[in-house]
Design an enzyme around this catalytic site. Structure first.
Site, short mmCIF file in Angstrom:
data_model
loop_
_atom_site.label_atom_id
_atom_site.label_comp_id
_atom_site.label_asym_id
_atom_site.label_seq_id
_atom_site.Cartn_x
_atom_site.Cartn_y
_atom_site.Cartn_z
N HIS A 53 0.85 -1.20 0.00
CA HIS A 53 0.00 0.00 0.00
C HIS A 53 0.88 1.24 0.00
CE1 HIS A 53 -2.08 3.22 2.47
NE2 HIS A 53 -2.87 3.11 1.42
N SER A 54 0.59 2.19 -0.89
CA SER A 54 1.28 3.47 -0.94
C SER A 54 2.80 3.26 -1.14
CB SER A 54 0.97 4.28 0.32
OG SER A 54 1.30 5.63 0.16
#
Length: 211
Positions: A53-54
Site C-alpha cells: 500500500h502506498s
C-alpha cells in the site's frame, strides 16, 4: 482475512510502529525490502500473496523481485509501482520539492502526509498516536531489480475518493490498460484499510480467489 482461512502477516518496517526506536538516518528502501525478506525466511512463508500500500508498493516490488519463487501474486493498493532504477521521488515530483527543503534544513525525517479527510474521528485519534516520521532515504533510494522485469500475476486497487494531488492515477491508468494486470476500484480514500476495511477485505478475498 484470517477469518476467511488465510494467514495474515503484517510485518513492521525498521524505524516505524513498534520499531520506531530503531529509526536513524541510514534507513532506506533496501532496509525495508530486507525486513520483509527476513520475515519470509524466518516464518518459512510460501505461496505468498504480497500486498503493498502506498510507499509499500516500492517495497513489495523489491521483495517480489528477490523472492520470485515464493510469491504467487502481487496486489498494489493505491500504491507506487516502480520500474528498475526508479525511486519514489522519481514517481512523485510534487514530493521532491518537499524533500529537498527538508534536506536543505538538515533534516533526515519526513513527516507523514495529512490523513484523508473522510477518516472517522475515532480512527483519526488512533492513527495520530501511531503515525511517525519516515527516514528520507526511503524515498530517495532507487530500486534495483536483480532478476529483470517482474512477470508475476499482479492486481491494482485504485482508491477512487481522490485527494487534490491524485498521485496514484498514473499507476491506476497503466494497470487498467495493461492486459498483464487485473484492475479494481474501491470507493474509499487513500487508506481503505482504515476508511473501508470491510470492503477492502472482501475485495482482497475476491482477488486472491482469482475473481
Amino acid at each position: 482475512m484470517n477469518a476467511a482461512g488465510h494467514r495474515l502477516v503484517t510485518p513492521t518496517y525498521t524505524g516505524v510502529g513498534e520499531r520506531v526506536h530503531l529509526a536513524n538516518p541510514s534507513i532506506d528502501l533496501e532496509t525495508h525490502i530486507q525486513d520483509i525478506l527476513n520475515v519470509i525466511k524466518y516464518e518459512d512463508l510460501r505461496e505468498i500473496v504480497l500486498v503493498g500500500h502506498s510507499y509499500g508498493g516500492m517495497v513489495a516490488t523489491g521483495v517480489a523481485d528477490r523472492a520470485r519463487d515464493l510469491i504467487s501474486q502481487l496486489i498494489y493498493i493505491d500504491a507506487f509501482v516502480p520500474e528498475d532504477g526508479q525511486s519514489l521521488l522519481d514517481l512523485n515530483e510534487p514530493a521532491r520539492a518537499r524533500m529537498q527543503e527538508l534536506v536543505r534544513a538538515g533534516e533526515w525525517r519526513v513527516p507523514p502526509n495529512p490523513t484523508p479527510p473522510d477518516t472517522p474521528a475515532a480512527d483519526l485519534a488512533w492513527l495520530t498516536e501511531r503515525r511517525v516520521d519516515m527516514p528520507i532515504k526511503c524515498f530517495e533510494t532507487k530500486l534495483k531489480l536483480h532478476g529483470g522485469e517482474l512477470t508475476l500475476p499482479r492486481s491494482y486497487i485504485y482508491a477512487t475518493r481522490i485527494t487534490p494531488a491524485d498521485t496514484f492515477a498514473p499507476f491506476a491508468r497503466r494497470a487498467k490498460c495493461d492486459p498483464g494486470w487485473r484492475y479494481y476500484e474501491i470507493d474509499a480514500s487513500h487508506s481503505p484499510n482504515v476508511t473501508a476495511p470491510e470492503g477492502l477485505s472482501k475485495l482482497l478475498q475476491k482477488i486472491v480467489a482469482g475473481g
